[in-house]
Design an enzyme around this catalytic site. Structure first.
Site, PDB file in Angstrom:
ATOM      1  N   LYS A  48       0.791  -1.189   0.095  1.00  0.00           N
ATOM      2  CA  LYS A  48      -0.033  -0.176  -0.201  1.00  0.00           C
ATOM      3  C   LYS A  48       0.850   1.371   0.106  1.00  0.00           C
ATOM      4  O   LYS A  48       2.008   1.224   0.458  1.00  0.00           O
ATOM      5  CB  LYS A  48      -0.950  -0.097   1.332  1.00  0.00           C
ATOM      6  CG  LYS A  48      -1.784   1.024   1.195  1.00  0.00           C
ATOM      7  CD  LYS A  48      -2.908   0.667   2.651  1.00  0.00           C
ATOM      8  CE  LYS A  48      -3.873   1.865   2.541  1.00  0.00           C
ATOM      9  NZ  LYS A  48      -4.608   1.754   3.983  1.00  0.00           N
ATOM     10  N   SER A  52      -9.678   1.430   3.129  1.00  0.00           N
ATOM     11  CA  SER A  52      -8.750   2.447   2.205  1.00  0.00           C
ATOM     12  C   SER A  52      -7.555   1.548   1.488  1.00  0.00           C
ATOM     13  O   SER A  52      -7.169   2.064   0.497  1.00  0.00           O
ATOM     14  CB  SER A  52      -7.879   3.626   3.085  1.00  0.00           C
ATOM     15  OG  SER A  52      -7.151   3.000   3.906  1.00  0.00           O
ATOM     16  N   SER A 110      -9.622  -0.611   7.363  1.00  0.00           N
ATOM     17  CA  SER A 110      -9.074  -0.483   5.822  1.00  0.00           C
ATOM     18  C   SER A 110      -8.405  -1.735   5.310  1.00  0.00           C
ATOM     19  O   SER A 110      -8.203  -1.647   4.239  1.00  0.00           O
ATOM     20  CB  SER A 110      -7.905   0.953   6.018  1.00  0.00           C
ATOM     21  OG  SER A 110      -8.843   1.906   6.008  1.00  0.00           O
TER      22      SER A 110
END
Lengths: 540, 495
Positions: A116, A191, A215
């Site tokens: 990420k 996210s 997330s």
């Protein structure tokens, strides 16, 4: 898959087919299927590492192959913000060189992974999908990233996310939209949506995400992959760009529980660079993928079906959770309903604590030292102009919320009270865990929603995390395991949309990861067979 | 406003409290392993943590905690479990745009400091925090309002600071000066800080209000920030006391505000009002754990704490009284001696004096050499081996070296940071001249300067200087002047 040991390595790129190794506790025959079907032809992390470590495959070959898949597929998914192909191939060749010289390349030898974009990768842009950090290249690796590399894994790229991890759909990315591989018109969740979509589509066998309020688990659920949020302090936050420091944790997103256990085992452990990292490592650190955990079964396990994160879910999602509970019961677990009424305070408390910490954590993006710099003349002009142009609407909303919550005269009523709620939540969970080994519920109240559906309704978006937030406030571990599908609501509410993945969430007490993984592995064995995503590497 | 700083405060009493920041003398910064070093090339002692790069995290320097505890114990504070907080405000020289500090739970709570004059000043707290970087405004006068651009040096960002807050127990500028000097002596004695105002490793903010003499109430206070010398401290307070007294006298009221002291004009001016004050939005630092200094640790630090300045001053003063104090002169000289002793103790140089006295040197001689010569180069003197220093002064006391030679040898020792005084004296050619060779040289000089010798013998004593000069020339400075005069007088009396 677990059957792919060193003696029977799968060839690179060869579909493994349905897993034939049925767990003993999956033999009741009453479940919809026996054994999970890989959602695509991609290899498992276990299989790749085994193939490379046995010399059956070269790390460079594996990495090149995955780079090719990303190249071919990502235009349609939008999971990656940056693919560092050359660096990845170079890293893979170093793994091959170690093999050639007879040295141990590590337990994740040659495994391509994605990270990420809020984790620092030395020399590779790390932007948190924000304009304010566009092009910023860190001079250091996050500890989790460095641990993966030390284990022989190869980071091939950085994945899309909601800006600074603030969001539940990845639509708050300042760069691009990421599409759910099961239905490109729908969001992948967020996210960590880029990581979840990349794994679901088979572009990468595993990825790191971060979980501040859900997330990792919510996008994992929406994309039909496994996602783990570790006990706070088990994985170092050093190099993770802070959103809410007391809640953030890095964790894996993978296609199987075993792969998640393998990645978790490598990234976990004490790090002197993170003062909040747990000093006394539990006995299971580094060995969550061991058979005595993953094959343990659930006989005698006491499972609480947590009403607060089950009853409020969409009916079809709720049905999958209930089926999962029934399945565990059939496998020998004791399943009882439990209610923790205090959980209703979790969402409001979270939306005070997380923005408060964020308002401080994001202060450093002031145009003075790195990243975007606009304005001229005074420092105040540079700071305000840079921040006005560099942050997106949701980030600004949370900075303002947090600044307000911490302000003189409001602190006690907001931030102070939210911290007291946190203490209450921990006590309430503690009471429940005196009775239960793990708790069960939905990972998301809905299946993946349509792109654009909630972008203008922040409160609706915030509700996406209602199932996941309580464990972050408590610092506990939890994970989402794919468990069948539910029909998405159609476009006008009447018609029925496509079948979308459902994630069942397993929650455990602090450092309760072994029981959590045992139950997750059992759920995986009895999960209904699902169709692979429409965006799947097999279509190539 | 025109203020008569000389007599403007008649009838008013100042109430003063001080906030002193000192940099702790650690090898590394408070939350990272960058060197804590003054005067290096800008932006060389920096890393991801002290530059606040995204993703970096602080790790507490335990040595800084130890030093802070030492100061706390020296100030009779209660050393407690404590927390770190974030103090949020935007400023370019603060990389995170928040400062990690302590708020409602400081490491050291309460305590006091006794001034040499006898006043006891309460200590509210002494807490740990990090320093900011340093901004240099370029162009114009060098102040921010007319600068064309500014440069920031982050070498200082993250340097450990101890903020020591006093109670408002101080009643005059002189007491404030005394408090800062005594606090400085304690910080140096505890080995906690160099505490040099001229290098910025010690900085003083004052809170000051005035009230009618005899009143017990507290009036509105002003804060004057960043006073960088004792002289500025006194000047700023004198001005501000007069200013506030004048405000009251003319029927006005003092506004709570932060003021700046202008060195050039000697005046204070408003910097920002209470309404413009920052809301720092303090909250507990989530990246650090609660700091729990165990009793064992505190006890060990207490056991290792050296003698504090008050005790050391009285021990040295006792050397003089027991030695009869005959040569010191009157009360004026006694006051000068007290100042010299206080100065040595404040700078930590009293150990040199003691080593010399222990070696047999008279206290007067040891004080004179240490206060005049050694103290002129404090940093190097602190690095000296006291025992070697003592041996040097013993050589002078025994007449083996002249005063000039002692200074030359000491200069070498300070340059090298160590060294055996006898070996250095030998290297410089300062072999001890026996009385025999001095006398021989005097006789030679007398013989070859008959006219001057006659004049000396007829009572022109000042010609002794001429003969000393000639002997020195002949012996290349190795002779002791006193020995030369003694031989001249002996020769004259036996003529």
């Amino acid at each position: 898959m677990r059957s792919a040991g060193p003696g029977s390595p799968a060839r690179p790129g060869s579909p493994e087919g349905p897993d034939s190794s049925e767990g003993s506790d999956a033999s009741s025959g009453s479940t919809p299927s026996s054994g999970p079907t890989p959602p695509s032809g991609a290899m498992s992390i276990a299989a790749i590492a085994a193939a490379v470590r046995s010399g059956e495959a070269s790390a460079a070959g594996i990495v090149e192959q995955y780079l090719g898949v990303i190249e071919a597929m990502d235009a349609g998914v939008g999971a990656f913000l940056e693919v560092a192909g050359e660096a990845a191939i170079a890293a893979a060749r170093r793994v091959d060189a170690l093999m050639a010289s007879g040295e141990d390349p590590g337990p994740l030898a040659g495994v391509p992974l994605a990270v990420k974009d809020n984790m620092c990768t030395r020399g590779v842009a790390t932007t948190c999908a924000s304009r304010i950090l566009a092009g910023w290249r860190p001079p250091y690796d996050a500890t989790a990233v460095a641990r993966l590399a030390a284990a022989g894994a190869v980071t091939v790229g950085k994945t899309n996310m909601d800006e600074f991890a603030m969001g539940s759909s990845t639509e708050n990315s300042a760069v691009c939209v990421t599409h759910n591989p099961y239905d490109p018109s729908r969001v992948p969740g967020g996210s960590s949506g880029g990581s979840a979509a990349a794994v679901a589509a088979g572009m990468i066998p595993g990825a790191l995400g971060s979980d501040t309020g859900g997330s990792i688990r919510q996008p994992a659920a929406l994309c039909g992959v496994v996602g783990v949020k570790p006990t706070y302090g088990m994985v170092s936050r050093y190099g993770l760009v802070a959103f809410a420091s007391s809640l953030d944790q890095i964790g894996p997103l993978t296609r199987s529980v075993e792969d998640a256990a393998l990645l978790y085992s490598v990234i976990a452990g004490h790090d002197p660079a993170d003062s909040t990292s747990i000093r006394e490592e539990p006995e299971w650190t580094g060995r969550l993928a061991a058979p005595d955990i993953l094959e343990k079964g659930v006989v005698g396990t006491v499972v609480g079906l947590l009403r607060e994160i089950t009853d409020g879910a969409d009916p079809e999602v709720r049905s999958r959770v209930l089926e999962a509970a029934e399945g565990l019961s059939r496998l020998g677990a004791t399943v009882e309903e439990v209610s923790i009424p205090e959980l209703r305070f979790a969402l409001p408390a979270y939306y005070l604590i997380a923005p408060a910490e964020a308002s401080s954590n994001l202060a450093r993006y002031d145009g003075m030292r790195y990243g975007l710099r606009l304005g001229d003349g005074s420092a105040e002009s540079v700071m305000s102009t840079t921040r006005a142009a560099g942050f997106g609407a949701e980030v600004k909303r949370r900075i303002m919320l947090g600044t307000y919550a911490l302000s003189a005269g409001y602190y006690d009523a907001y931030y102070g009270k939210a911290q007291r709620v946190r203490t209450v939540l921990v006590s309430a969970f503690d009471a429940a865990y005196r009775r239960f080994d793990v708790l069960l519920g939905a990972a998301s109240p809905t299946v993946a929603f349509r792109i654009g559906e909630k972008v203008n309704d922040p409160l609706a978006m915030y509700m996406s995390d209602v199932c996941t937030i309580p464990t972050n406030l408590a610092g506990h571990p939890a994970m989402s395991v794919p468990f069948g599908t539910a029909p998405a609501p159609g476009g006008n509410g009447s018609a029925t949309g496509p079948a979308m993945p459902v994630g069942v969430q397993v929650l455990a007490p602090r450092l309760g990861e072994p029981a959590m993984f045992s139950v997750a592995a059992a759920l995986e064995r009895i999960a209904p067979v699902t169709e692979p995503p429409v965006l799947d590497r097999q279509e190539l | 406003m025109a203020v008569d700083a000389s007599g403007g405060s008649v009838g008013y009493e100042p109430v003063i409290g001080l906030e002193v920041h000192c940099e702790l003398a650690t090898a590394t910064k408070l939350f990272c392993s960058c060197p804590n070093s003054f005067g290096d090339e800008p932006n060389t002692n920096v890393c991801p943590v002290c530059l606040a790069l995204p993703g970096s995290l602080p790790v507490l320097n335990e040595r800084a905690v130890d030093l802070a505890i030492r100061v706390g114990l020296a100030l009779h504070s209660d050393v407690r479990q404590c927390t770190f907080h974030r103090k949020n405000y935007f400023y370019p020289d603060m990389p995170k745009d928040y400062q990690i500090s302590q708020y409602d739970e400081p490491l050291n709570a309460g305590g006091w400091l006794d001034l040499p004059s006898g006043t006891r000043v309460g200590v509210t707290r002494a807490h740990l925090e990090e320093d900011t970087g340093k901004t240099v405004h370029m162009g114009g006068t060098g102040r921010i309002h007319d600068a064309t651009f500014s440069l920031v040096d982050y070498n200082r960002a993250g340097v450990p600071l101890l903020e020591i807050v006093s109670e408002p127990d101080i009643r005059s500028p002189q007491e404030a000066r005394e408090y800062v000097a005594e606090l400085r002596a304690i910080l140096v004695a505890a080995g906690a800080s160099k505490a040099r105002m001229e290098e910025g490793s010690m900085r003083v903010d004052v809170n000051i209000s005035v009230r009618p003499a005899g009143s017990a109430s507290l009036a509105t206070r002003c804060e004057i920030k960043n006073l960088n010398s004792l002289r500025s401290l006194v000047r700023a307070l004198e001005y501000e006391i007069a200013r506030q007294a004048e405000v009251y006298r003319s029927g006005g009221s003092v506004v709570q505000e932060t003021r700046h002291f202008d060195e050039d004009t000697g005046r204070t001016a408003s910097l920002r009002s209470k309404e413009e004050a920052h809301d720092y939005r303090y909250f507990e630092e989530p990246d650090l754990l609660r700091l729990v200094p165990g009793q064992e640790r505190v006890d060990a630090i207490a056991a290792g704490l050296p003698a504090m300045p008050a005790q050391r001053r009285s021990e040295i003063a006792a050397l003089f009284s027991s030695a009869g104090a005959g040569t010191g002169g009157g009360a004026g000289a006694g006051g000068a001696r007290e100042d010299q002793i206080a100065g040595l103790v404040e700078n930590g140089l009293d150990g040199l004096l003691l080593a010399a006295v222990n070696g047999g040197v008279s206290p007067e001689k040891a004080l004179a050499r240490t206060a005049n010569e050694a103290a002129s180069r404090i940093d190097e003197a602190l690095a000296l081996d006291p025992e070697s220093y003592g041996r040097l002064l013993v050589m002078e006391e025994a007449g083996k070296l002249t005063a000039t030679q002692v200074k030359a040898v000491l200069s070498e020792m300070l340059d090298e940071g160590r060294g055996d005084p006898a070996a250095i004296a030998k290297r410089l050619g300062f072999e001890t001249m026996g009385a025999g060779s001095i006398n021989a040289s005097v006789e030679e000089v007398v013989a070859s300067n008959a006219a001057e010798w006659d004049r000396y013998c007829s009572g022109e004593d000042k010609l002794a200087q001429f003969f000393i000069g000639q002997v020195m020339k002949a012996t290349r400075g190795k002779a002791d002047g006193k020995a030369v005069v003694a031989e001249l007088q002996r020769l004259r009396s036996t003529r």
